[in-house]
Design an enzyme around this catalytic site. Structure first.
Site, PDB file in Angstrom:
ATOM      1  N   ASP A  40       0.813  -1.223   0.000  1.00 56.18           N
ATOM      2  CA  ASP A  40       0.000   0.000   0.000  1.00 56.18           C
ATOM      3  C   ASP A  40       0.845   1.272   0.000  1.00 56.18           C
ATOM      4  O   ASP A  40       0.407   2.321   0.453  1.00 56.18           O
ATOM      5  CB  ASP A  40      -1.021   0.000   1.149  1.00 56.18           C
ATOM      6  CG  ASP A  40      -0.355  -0.225   2.493  1.00 56.18           C
ATOM      7  OD1 ASP A  40       0.890  -0.313   2.520  1.00 56.18           O
ATOM      8  OD2 ASP A  40      -1.074  -0.303   3.502  1.00 56.18           O
ATOM      9  N   HIS A 247      24.361   4.182 -18.533  1.00 58.96           N
ATOM     10  CA  HIS A 247      23.204   4.372 -17.647  1.00 58.96           C
ATOM     11  C   HIS A 247      23.447   3.813 -16.243  1.00 58.96           C
ATOM     12  O   HIS A 247      22.530   3.334 -15.585  1.00 58.96           O
ATOM     13  CB  HIS A 247      21.947   3.740 -18.264  1.00 58.96           C
ATOM     14  CG  HIS A 247      21.412   4.538 -19.405  1.00 58.96           C
ATOM     15  ND1 HIS A 247      20.472   4.072 -20.287  1.00 58.96           N
ATOM     16  CD2 HIS A 247      21.698   5.793 -19.812  1.00 58.96           C
ATOM     17  CE1 HIS A 247      20.210   5.004 -21.189  1.00 58.96           C
ATOM     18  NE2 HIS A 247      20.950   6.057 -20.928  1.00 58.96           N
ATOM     19  N   ASP A 264      26.465  12.511 -13.185  1.00 60.04           N
ATOM     20  CA  ASP A 264      25.449  13.078 -14.085  1.00 60.04           C
ATOM     21  C   ASP A 264      24.189  13.192 -13.243  1.00 60.04           C
ATOM     22  O   ASP A 264      23.528  12.186 -12.963  1.00 60.04           O
ATOM     23  CB  ASP A 264      25.255  12.142 -15.286  1.00 60.04           C
ATOM     24  CG  ASP A 264      24.226  12.672 -16.282  1.00 60.04           C
ATOM     25  OD1 ASP A 264      23.475  13.606 -15.945  1.00 60.04           O
ATOM     26  OD2 ASP A 264      24.174  12.123 -17.403  1.00 60.04           O
ATOM     27  N   ASP A 275      20.212  19.235 -15.916  1.00 60.68           N
ATOM     28  CA  ASP A 275      20.897  18.014 -16.331  1.00 60.68           C
ATOM     29  C   ASP A 275      22.380  18.342 -16.518  1.00 60.68           C
ATOM     30  O   ASP A 275      22.772  18.886 -17.538  1.00 60.68           O
ATOM     31  CB  ASP A 275      20.257  17.535 -17.647  1.00 60.68           C
ATOM     32  CG  ASP A 275      20.802  16.205 -18.122  1.00 60.68           C
ATOM     33  OD1 ASP A 275      21.590  15.579 -17.397  1.00 60.68           O
ATOM     34  OD2 ASP A 275      20.423  15.786 -19.233  1.00 60.68           O
ATOM     35  N   HIS A 358      27.109   8.103 -28.055  1.00 60.96           N
ATOM     36  CA  HIS A 358      25.789   8.732 -27.875  1.00 60.96           C
ATOM     37  C   HIS A 358      25.738  10.073 -28.586  1.00 60.96           C
ATOM     38  O   HIS A 358      26.747  10.566 -29.074  1.00 60.96           O
ATOM     39  CB  HIS A 358      25.429   8.860 -26.389  1.00 60.96           C
ATOM     40  CG  HIS A 358      26.390   9.661 -25.551  1.00 60.96           C
ATOM     41  ND1 HIS A 358      26.434  11.041 -25.600  1.00 60.96           N
ATOM     42  CD2 HIS A 358      27.328   9.285 -24.648  1.00 60.96           C
ATOM     43  CE1 HIS A 358      27.361  11.465 -24.743  1.00 60.96           C
ATOM     44  NE2 HIS A 358      27.927  10.425 -24.155  1.00 60.96           N
ATOM     45  N   HIS A 362      20.048  16.883 -26.176  1.00 55.29           N
ATOM     46  CA  HIS A 362      18.613  16.639 -26.294  1.00 55.29           C
ATOM     47  C   HIS A 362      17.895  17.878 -25.792  1.00 55.29           C
ATOM     48  O   HIS A 362      18.474  18.677 -25.047  1.00 55.29           O
ATOM     49  CB  HIS A 362      18.204  15.397 -25.480  1.00 55.29           C
ATOM     50  CG  HIS A 362      18.707  15.408 -24.064  1.00 55.29           C
ATOM     51  ND1 HIS A 362      18.074  16.095 -23.056  1.00 55.29           N
ATOM     52  CD2 HIS A 362      19.805  14.843 -23.490  1.00 55.29           C
ATOM     53  CE1 HIS A 362      18.760  15.932 -21.928  1.00 55.29           C
ATOM     54  NE2 HIS A 362      19.819  15.195 -22.163  1.00 55.29           N
ATOM     55  N   HIS A 369      14.463  14.620 -20.947  1.00 53.73           N
ATOM     56  CA  HIS A 369      14.544  14.467 -22.406  1.00 53.73           C
ATOM     57  C   HIS A 369      13.238  15.061 -22.907  1.00 53.73           C
ATOM     58  O   HIS A 369      12.231  14.377 -23.034  1.00 53.73           O
ATOM     59  CB  HIS A 369      14.684  12.995 -22.812  1.00 53.73           C
ATOM     60  CG  HIS A 369      16.010  12.418 -22.397  1.00 53.73           C
ATOM     61  ND1 HIS A 369      16.337  11.102 -22.523  1.00 53.73           N
ATOM     62  CD2 HIS A 369      17.116  13.001 -21.853  1.00 53.73           C
ATOM     63  CE1 HIS A 369      17.574  10.891 -22.079  1.00 53.73           C
ATOM     64  NE2 HIS A 369      18.057  12.035 -21.662  1.00 53.73           N
ATOM     65  N   GLU A 412      26.555  17.682 -24.369  1.00 55.68           N
ATOM     66  CA  GLU A 412      27.138  16.667 -23.491  1.00 55.68           C
ATOM     67  C   GLU A 412      28.023  15.645 -24.208  1.00 55.68           C
ATOM     68  O   GLU A 412      27.689  14.472 -24.279  1.00 55.68           O
ATOM     69  CB  GLU A 412      26.034  15.955 -22.709  1.00 55.68           C
ATOM     70  CG  GLU A 412      24.867  15.432 -23.536  1.00 55.68           C
ATOM     71  CD  GLU A 412      23.868  14.683 -22.659  1.00 55.68           C
ATOM     72  OE1 GLU A 412      24.283  13.763 -21.953  1.00 55.68           O
ATOM     73  OE2 GLU A 412      22.676  15.022 -22.696  1.00 55.68           O
ATOM     74  N   TYR A 416      34.559   7.241 -23.718  1.00 54.89           N
ATOM     75  CA  TYR A 416      34.435   6.059 -22.857  1.00 54.89           C
ATOM     76  C   TYR A 416      35.393   5.002 -23.406  1.00 54.89           C
ATOM     77  O   TYR A 416      35.158   4.470 -24.499  1.00 54.89           O
ATOM     78  CB  TYR A 416      32.982   5.561 -22.859  1.00 54.89           C
ATOM     79  CG  TYR A 416      32.015   6.711 -22.637  1.00 54.89           C
ATOM     80  CD1 TYR A 416      31.693   7.135 -21.346  1.00 54.89           C
ATOM     81  CD2 TYR A 416      31.489   7.423 -23.724  1.00 54.89           C
ATOM     82  CE1 TYR A 416      30.861   8.231 -21.151  1.00 54.89           C
ATOM     83  CE2 TYR A 416      30.657   8.520 -23.529  1.00 54.89           C
ATOM     84  CZ  TYR A 416      30.351   8.912 -22.241  1.00 54.89           C
ATOM     85  OH  TYR A 416      29.536  10.004 -22.049  1.00 54.89           O
ATOM     86  N   ARG A 433      32.434  12.571 -19.265  1.00 49.01           N
ATOM     87  CA  ARG A 433      31.391  13.341 -19.959  1.00 49.01           C
ATOM     88  C   ARG A 433      31.340  14.710 -19.302  1.00 49.01           C
ATOM     89  O   ARG A 433      31.545  14.829 -18.085  1.00 49.01           O
ATOM     90  CB  ARG A 433      30.034  12.631 -19.871  1.00 49.01           C
ATOM     91  CG  ARG A 433      28.934  13.376 -20.616  1.00 49.01           C
ATOM     92  CD  ARG A 433      27.674  12.527 -20.880  1.00 49.01           C
ATOM     93  NE  ARG A 433      27.012  12.028 -19.698  1.00 49.01           N
ATOM     94  CZ  ARG A 433      27.097  10.785 -19.245  1.00 49.01           C
ATOM     95  NH1 ARG A 433      27.826   9.897 -19.892  1.00 49.01           N
ATOM     96  NH2 ARG A 433      26.456  10.411 -18.152  1.00 49.01           N
ATOM     97  N   GLU A 435      28.651  17.914 -19.331  1.00 57.72           N
ATOM     98  CA  GLU A 435      27.302  18.250 -19.817  1.00 57.72           C
ATOM     99  C   GLU A 435      26.835  19.566 -19.218  1.00 57.72           C
ATOM    100  O   GLU A 435      26.836  19.735 -17.996  1.00 57.72           O
ATOM    101  CB  GLU A 435      26.323  17.139 -19.430  1.00 57.72           C
ATOM    102  CG  GLU A 435      24.879  17.464 -19.778  1.00 57.72           C
ATOM    103  CD  GLU A 435      23.923  16.297 -19.556  1.00 57.72           C
ATOM    104  OE1 GLU A 435      24.205  15.442 -18.691  1.00 57.72           O
ATOM    105  OE2 GLU A 435      22.890  16.254 -20.241  1.00 57.72           O
TER     106      GLU A 435
HETATM  107  N1  GLY Z   1      20.984  12.483 -17.565  1.00 58.81           N
HETATM  108  C1  GLY Z   1      20.399  12.049 -18.749  1.00 58.81           C
HETATM  109  C2  GLY Z   1      21.071  12.589 -19.914  1.00 58.81           C
HETATM  110  O1  GLY Z   1      22.129  13.176 -19.785  1.00 58.81           O
HETATM  111  O2  GLY Z   1      20.571  12.549 -20.981  1.00 58.81           O
HETATM  112 MN    MN Z   2      21.466  14.947 -20.838  1.00 58.23          MN
HETATM  113 MN    MN Z   3      22.786  14.041 -17.961  1.00 63.19          MN
END
Ligand code: GLY
Ligand code: MN
Ligand code: MN
Length: 465
Positions: A40, A247, A264, A275, A358, A362, A369, A412, A416, A433, A435
């Site tokens: 619950d 991820h 991140d 982000d 990647h 975005h 996103h 970003e 890697y 990374r 970003e």
């Molecule tokens: N944290 C998700 C991205 O960077 O797209």
């Molecule tokens: Mn992002």
């Molecule tokens: Mn991110």
């Protein structure tokens, strides 16, 4: 109950949506469902972004109906003193028109009796396609009730359209209010990154064991201290080789002296996401190979930032990033020239994919996103010279979105490096990374997340502090 803050902004958005529904159109937009976590207990409720964009209303079990003439009806939880003792105060339909600026409001328990009336004699019903499980079935039920009355002279909508097409386009361009909230969210997140970096170096200097969750705790503390409701997405706190898992989530791995840490993470503030990614040396000092890769990613990000300006395409920052990274991969020996050829071959044949897999950004907004078409509306596709392997038809490339002031996006780039023969060992298991969040301006872009530095020397300096 007093009016919600910024009531006029939401009313203006509703009016702009109504004006696009066409003669006889009506739109139905529910908020998100509550979701059970276990037994619950429920997950913390998060409203639907479309619904919130049009109302600013954060209670669950609410629906908005808008007609093309601009008449707005809200369905919401009825006042219920016993339930409110357990779950908190409800606005209730009586107070809703004054508080939210809608024309009328009813208990959500009346939805099934009132919706057929609201759909009767309309020709087009707009709703979010493929967003809410079961919504299509409910709308079918209401339409059946309207159809049952056609012998009494009622007409039933004969067209259904996706309201997201209209709302996505509206949400893509952030207004002054939204940019203000996004700036505040970005500031909080930037401070949270600084706090995590400093705590990491301090704990290691003090001989304490550091785990990824210690740094996650710093982020959460800073988010909540400044009024953020929750993280905008699951925070990534990745020590050492974990940074190469795109991820990865903050877990319990040890953070070791000499490793890099990739964080991140961004808070959500009043519905809006931030982000940010930063990569820093756990002990506050980059090693030579770490710094060489870091500076390459930073140079790639600078190229992408320079390409983020009105008139350019959404893909331009990505293409600029790839060019810098690919050249750097050749210069540092991450790719062997004898195997992959020259820069243009590396780009054309996508050899860079091995270390950068990647996209460079975005849209960002109510959703991390965020919604918004990535192709330019109304522009015909260009022939690519390739044929679809299934249909044999020529493939046309849809032209990427032209950047315009008010759009918000992330920038970003990353690298890697997985262990592999031919890749210099000193780079193995490094994941980096960087970003930042950008708002497109009249002349270029504004980075709203630079409250936390990106320059390697500046990061080292703040970690000494
Ligand atoms: N944290 C998700 C991205 O960077 O797209
Ligand atoms: Mn992002
Ligand atoms: Mn991110």
């Amino acid at each position: 109950m007093s009016a919600i803050p910024h009531q006029a902004i939401y009313a203006d958005r509703r009016a702009r949506l109504a004006a696009q529904l066409g003669d006889g159109g009506v739109a139905i937009i529910p908020t998100a469902p509550e979701r059970q976590r276990n037994r619950d207990s429920e997950y913390l409720f998060r409203f639907d972004s479309y619904f919130y964009y049009l109302t600013g209303f954060t209670e669950p079990r609410a629906w908005l109906v808008i007609t093309a003439e601009g008449h707005t009806t809200l369905f919401c939880q009825p006042k219920d003193l016993e339930r409110e003792i357990w779950d908190g105060i409800r606005l209730g339909p009586q107070a809703a028109p004054a508080a939210l600026g809608v024309d009328e409001a009813w208990s959500v328990h009346e939805l099934d009796t009132r919706l057929p009336q609201l759909l009767e004699n309309r020709n087009t019903v707009w709703y979010p396609f493929a967003v809410h499980a079961g919504l299509e079935t409910r709308i079918d039920g209401w339409l059946q009730q309207v159809r049952a009355r056609v012998r009494q002279g009622a007409t039933c909508p004969d067209t259904q359209r996706d309201v997201c097409v209209l709302l996505d386009e509206m949400r893509l361009f952030k207004d002054t209010h939204e940019i203000g909230v996004m700036r505040r969210a970005a500031d909080i997140s930037a401070q949270a990154h600084i706090r995590a970096m400093q705590r990491c170096a301090r704990m290691l200097r003090g001989g304490q064991e550091v785990r990824e969750y210690h740094l996650d705790a710093e982020l959460l503390h800073e988010f909540r201290q400044h009024g953020s409701q929750y993280p905008a997405y699951g925070s990534i706190v990745a020590a050492g080789a974990n940074a190469c898992v795109l991820h990865y989530r903050a877990d319990n791995a040890p953070v070791r002296d000499g490793e890099l840490v990739l964080i991140d993470a961004g808070c959500e503030l009043d519905g809006y996401a931030s982000d940010i990614t930063r990569t820093f040396p756990a002990n506050g000092r980059f090693s030579g190979p770490q710094r060489a890769l870091y500076d390459l990613v930073l140079a790639a990000q600078e190229a992408a930032i320079a390409a983020t300006k009105p008139g350019n395409r959404f893909t331009d920052p990505h293409d600029a990033t790839v060019r810098v990274l690919a050249q750097g991969m050749l210069d540092l020996g991450l790719l062997n020239k004898n195997d992959v050829g020259h820069l243009d071959d590396v780009i054309e044949q996508r050899h860079y994919f091995r270390h950068y897999m990647h996209r460079t950004g975005h849209w960002l907004g109510l959703d991390v996103h965020d919604v918004g078409s990535y192709v330019e509306p109304g522009e015909p596709g260009r022939p690519t010279g390739r044929n679809d392997p299934v249909t044999g038809q020529p493939v046309r490339e849809r032209p990427s979105r032209i950047l315009r002031p008010g759009m918000a996006l992330t920038i970003e780039p990353g690298l890697y490096i997985s262990p592999a023969a031919g890749v210099p060992k000193e780079f193995w298991n490094i994941g980096i990374r960087i970003e930042d969040d950008a708002i497109v301006t009249d002349t270029g872009c504004e980075l709203i997340t630079r409250g936390v530095p990106v320059d390697g020397d500046e990061i080292e300096a703040l970690m000494r502090g």
